[in-house]
Design a protein around this motif. Structure first.
Motif, PDB file in Angstrom:
ATOM      1  N   UNK A   1       3.811  10.950  -3.416  1.00 52.18           N
ATOM      2  CA  UNK A   1       4.532  11.088  -2.171  1.00 52.18           C
ATOM      3  C   UNK A   1       5.267  10.040  -1.729  1.00 52.18           C
ATOM      4  N   UNK A   2       5.112   8.582  -1.970  1.00 54.97           N
ATOM      5  CA  UNK A   2       5.714   7.595  -1.862  1.00 54.97           C
ATOM      6  C   UNK A   2       7.027   7.715  -2.675  1.00 54.97           C
ATOM      7  N   UNK A   3       7.034   8.273  -3.862  1.00 56.25           N
ATOM      8  CA  UNK A   3       7.937   8.358  -4.791  1.00 56.25           C
ATOM      9  C   UNK A   3       9.177   9.390  -3.961  1.00 56.25           C
ATOM     10  N   UNK A   4       8.576  10.358  -3.562  1.00 61.13           N
ATOM     11  CA  UNK A   4       9.541  11.316  -2.940  1.00 61.13           C
ATOM     12  C   UNK A   4      10.103  10.768  -1.637  1.00 61.13           C
ATOM     13  N   UNK A   5       9.349  10.081  -1.015  1.00 62.36           N
ATOM     14  CA  UNK A   5       9.718   9.755  -0.012  1.00 62.36           C
ATOM     15  C   UNK A   5      11.073   8.505   0.092  1.00 62.36           C
ATOM     16  N   UNK A   6      10.472   7.686  -0.852  1.00 58.48           N
ATOM     17  CA  UNK A   6      11.623   6.380  -1.380  1.00 58.48           C
ATOM     18  C   UNK A   6      12.840   7.212  -1.882  1.00 58.48           C
ATOM     19  N   UNK A   7      12.811   8.271  -2.868  1.00 57.56           N
ATOM     20  CA  UNK A   7      13.837   9.036  -3.155  1.00 57.56           C
ATOM     21  C   UNK A   7      14.776   9.789  -2.234  1.00 57.56           C
ATOM     22  N   UNK A   8      14.061  10.175  -1.158  1.00 54.97           N
ATOM     23  CA  UNK A   8      14.688  10.875   0.036  1.00 54.97           C
ATOM     24  C   UNK A   8      15.351  10.020   1.090  1.00 54.97           C
ATOM     25  N   UNK A   9      14.847   8.631   1.010  1.00 58.36           N
ATOM     26  CA  UNK A   9      15.342   7.705   1.882  1.00 58.36           C
ATOM     27  C   UNK A   9      16.414   6.677   1.335  1.00 58.36           C
ATOM     28  N   UNK A  10      15.492   6.155   0.578  1.00 58.80           N
ATOM     29  CA  UNK A  10      16.341   4.969  -0.178  1.00 58.80           C
ATOM     30  C   UNK A  10      17.464   5.248  -0.875  1.00 58.80           C
ATOM     31  N   UNK A  11      17.292   6.280  -1.730  1.00 59.91           N
ATOM     32  CA  UNK A  11      18.482   6.711  -2.419  1.00 59.91           C
ATOM     33  C   UNK A  11      19.610   7.108  -1.679  1.00 59.91           C
ATOM     34  N   UNK A  12      19.372   7.928  -0.423  1.00 59.05           N
ATOM     35  CA  UNK A  12      20.302   8.205   0.552  1.00 59.05           C
ATOM     36  C   UNK A  12      21.160   7.083   1.041  1.00 59.05           C
ATOM     37  N   UNK A  13      20.383   6.002   1.524  1.00 62.18           N
ATOM     38  CA  UNK A  13      20.863   4.867   1.983  1.00 62.18           C
ATOM     39  C   UNK A  13      21.810   4.239   1.264  1.00 62.18           C
ATOM     40  N   UNK A  14      21.220   4.079  -0.374  1.00 57.58           N
ATOM     41  CA  UNK A  14      22.044   3.482  -1.203  1.00 57.58           C
ATOM     42  C   UNK A  14      23.413   4.036  -1.632  1.00 57.58           C
TER      43      UNK A  14
END
Length: 781
Positions: A272-285
């Motif tokens: 769940x954390x991986x998905x959350x980071x991917x959908x938020x942090x990757x988008x921001x980056x």
């Protein structure tokens, strides 16, 4: 003192003087207890209920009402600029300190708290849990509302910092799901990660955690609560020695059941954390760095084809626009293979679509589906995340229904780093590097995936696994011959490493037994050789060494000689240098030693004159120097005896040869008091809570040459000087040892000895006496 009885009251709860509370009820009781006493302390300090201009608030575990035993209290004294707040704070904090209550405290106005949160990520996330305890409730509400609003406004900009902090924490603390001693709070998939998910939800970046994550939180909290209650201190790492007691308190039977539950919870949280980071942090980056200003105005990510019906959409593997999962049974495997090859994650939307629409592959699988499976299994490191994604979505079990028996299954052997399901995937990763060494790389990969599939049941996992593997191979469409090879790999995956490390591979009987076991099939022999390496590398550090690799390679080479119809060369039992050392021992009448080393692996040759004991003093002196013995071959030569030992230091470097020679000579002469010194060393180094399992002795006939010779195999917990004690036990039974092999497996050993009676026959009475003495020595009696 207003709070003088707080600690005593908490101790009564922990000790269950008025009835033992369950883990959840204990946390609730502790929260209620502390809130009651803090309310009294606040009133005495002038922060009573409704007091204007000042409020006492809780954050952390008390703020979330998740307080576990022996936790510090995280408190904030909020005020509106009162110049006398220092005196109020002293009147509040000092009684708590005097009562022995651990505090993490601060005194701030709402504006000051927000300013600190703007520069400190930990404070910003902590304020999301702020909860009113006493004083002016509107003041606490104002702080809570402002902190959440500030977090919503700034969270996206702080996500890269948050992700870096989380990854650094994971590197320090490991994974809850894959650790023998998981860190329940800081490990990947632990309680701190659940806090991350709460923070994402508070910023309206993700949905609130669902039922699976709520259950994971409850389990992690319950285990943490019982661990601290058991140890009576603040500890968050669940050690193996404490896990059985915790499991019993939670009604989970034993530590293996608990470990399996924790693994499932940790995997759910981590994913769940991986998905959350991917959908938020990757988008921001992507928006702020890769696309520049245009990304902020809706620039669409590119779509790059990866396979038929599969594209790379931005940074994720997704379905092509014209893909129709319901009509394409092999699409699921192509998506997974593309993800594993590229190292890019499968998008959550694609996983949901495949879960809803992808049909089950009917037996036998079509050729393209088998090829996609081989591509997936041979993709290397990317396989781990690809399988994890499919498994979390329920798609891996659709391909391999047998997987449920090993999912999150903790290993019974302490040398294993991973759960059984992760070990199988890691074995595929290692096997992918060896595919060029075998004629059938597809079968090697499938055998690696299935070699432990029979674990978790009350049966020999190799035999049961072979039957399961044959069924899987037939279902995916392999021929009868290929299915037999896969089943043979699973049935005999331990044959080569066990034979090489536990038997004398220079003996014809040993080699011919291996050849018979593989039915004279050179293809199976090669597959087993590669699987042995992949399996060992995927087990844990140190399980595949140059020494072990050399033994397996030599065994395979000798088996090939037999398969090709060539005669086996009989190796010279002693080299010229070793014969000279034996002669020197005869001339001097004392023990002689010679050491040669290649890296950390040493060959220690020890010689004694005829009639002197060799194995026991040699093993004892090597143990004194913390040398771990791997093999021992004992030979006679012209009135003397020679022992050739391979050994490596458990820590540090090899001992000084002169000191080793002097101590061995004294030990042979009986002047070193080995038993006493080894007992002292064991007391100094033994783990106080080390688990002790019952040792076992097994007998194997017909596996060694020589008249009246049998192989005795001792399986026992490792202990300092074990080989010395066992050698003494064998000597007391007049058992002659031709060779010995020692395999250390974490905290356990498998010691093999080729033995024969010095006098009399190899009968049941003699075996019974030997077995009793060896077991007594293994127990330290």
């Amino acid at each position: 003192m207003v709070v003088g009885g707080l600690v005593e009251a908490a101790n009564r709860l922990l000790e269950g003087r008025h009835g033992r509370l369950g883990a959840s009820a204990l946390r609730t009781a502790l929260v209620d207890l502390y809130e009651f006493w803090l309310g009294r302390a606040a009133t005495a300090a002038g922060v009573g209920t409704g007091a204007p201009g000042v409020a006492l608030a809780a954050v952390g575990g008390l703020g979330r009402r998740e307080l576990v035993p022996f936790s510090d209290l995280d408190l904030v004294l909020v005020h509106d600029g009162d110049p006398g707040i220092g005196a109020v704070a002293d009147a509040l904090w000092y009684p708590l300190w005097d009562a022995g209550v651990g505090l993490d405290h601060s005194v701030r106005t709402p504006a000051e708290a927000l300013q600190v949160a703007a520069g400190d990520l930990r404070t910003a996330m902590g304020l999301l849990d702020v909860r009113h305890l006493s004083g002016e409730q509107a003041l606490t509400a104002r702080l809570a509302s402002a902190a959440r609003e500030q977090w919503r406004r700034t969270a996206r900009k702080r996500l890269p910092e948050l992700a870096d902090s989380a990854r650094a924490r994971w590197r320090r603390s490991g994974e809850v799901a894959q650790s023998a001693e998981p860190d329940l709070k800081y490990g990947r998939g632990g309680l701190r990660d659940l806090g991350l998910l709460d923070a994402f939800a508070a910023a309206q970046l993700t949905d609130r955690p669902g039922e699976e994550l709520r259950a994971a939180r409850e389990l992690l909290l319950d285990v943490r609560t019982e661990l601290r209650r058991e140890l009576r201190r603040d500890r968050d790492v669940l050690g193996a020695a404490d896990a059985d007691a915790v499991a019993a308190e939670l009604g989970l039977g034993d530590r293996f059941t608990l470990a399996r539950r924790l693994s499932g919870a940790g995997r759910a949280v981590a994913y769940a954390v991986d998905v959350a980071l991917r959908s938020t942090v990757s988008t921001v980056s992507t928006v702020s760095i890769a696309d520049g200003p245009r990304g902020m105005f809706g620039r669409r990510p590119t779509r790059t084809p990866l396979d038929d019906g599969v594209v790379l959409h931005g940074d994720e593997v997704a379905l092509a626009r014209d893909a129709v999962p319901a009509r394409d049974p092999g699409l699921l495997l192509r998506v997974a293979a593309a993800s594993a090859r590229s190292g890019r994650p499968i998008s959550p939307g694609t996983l949901r679509t495949l879960t809803d629409s992808a049909p089950e592959l009917r037996a036998p699988w079509p050729g393209p589906a088998r090829r996609a499976l081989t591509e997936l299994l041979g993709a290397g490191e990317g396989l781990v995340d690809a399988v994890e994604a499919l498994d979390r979505a329920g798609l891996w079990a659709r391909l391999f229904p047998e997987w449920g028996a090993v999912r999150d299954l903790p290993p019974r052997e302490p040398v294993h780093t991973w759960t059984v399901d992760r070990h199988l995937v890691r074995a595929c990763v290692e096997a992918a590097r060896l595919t060029t060494t075998v004629s059938r790389p597809d079968l090697l990969l499938l055998g690696a995936l299935l070699h432990d599939i029979g674990k978790g049941r009350e049966a020999d996992h190799s035999e049961l696994g072979a039957k399961i593997a044959a069924q899987v191979a037939a279902r995916i469409g392999l021929s009868e011959v290929d299915s037999g090879l896969v089943a043979g790999m699973v049935r005999h995956h331990l044959l080569l490493p066990h034979t090489a490390t536990r038997r004398d591979i220079s003996e014809r009987e040993t080699v011919e037994r291996v050849v018979r076991t593989v039915d004279g099939d050179p293809a199976l022999l090669d597959l087993l050789r590669a699987l042995a390496e992949a399996d060992s590398l995927a087990t844990g550090p140190g399980m595949w060494s140059d020494w072990k690799a050399g033994l397996v390679a030599e065994l395979v080479s000798r088996c090939r000689e037999v398969l090709h119809g060539n005669g086996l060369a009989v190796p010279d039992p002693l080299s010229e240098d070793q014969r000279e050392l034996a002669a020197a021992a005869v001339r001097s009448g004392r023990g002689e030693v010679r050491i040669s080393a290649e890296g950390k692996l040493a060959t220690v040759v020890l010689a004694v004159p005829a009639g002197a004991e060799l194995l026991a003093p040699a093993a004892g002196v090597l143990a004194l120097h913390s040398l771990e013995v791997h093999t021992a071959e004992l030979r006679g030569h012209e009135g003397g005896r020679v022992g050739v030992f391979t050994a490596s230091p458990k820590f540090g470097s090899l001992p000084d040869p002169a000191l080793l020679r002097e101590q061995f000579a004294r030990a042979v002469a009986g002047g070193l008091a080995l038993s006493r010194r080894l007992a002292e060393k064991e007391r100094a180094y033994a783990h106080p809570r080390a688990e002790r399992v019952a040792p076992r002795v097994l007998w194997f006939d017909g596996e060694t040459s020589g008249p009246s010779t049998v192989v005795l195999e001792l399986r026992a917990p490792d202990r300092i000087g074990l080989l010395y004690r066992v050698a003494g036990a064998l000597r007391s039974c007049d058992a002659r040892v031709r060779w010995a092999k020692v395999a250390t497996l974490g905290t356990a050993v498998v010691d093999s000895f080729a033995v024969s009676p010095g006098h009399g026959s190899l009968d049941a009475e003699w075996r019974g006496r030997v077995e009793r003495e060896v077991l007594a020595a293994a127990r330290g009696e």
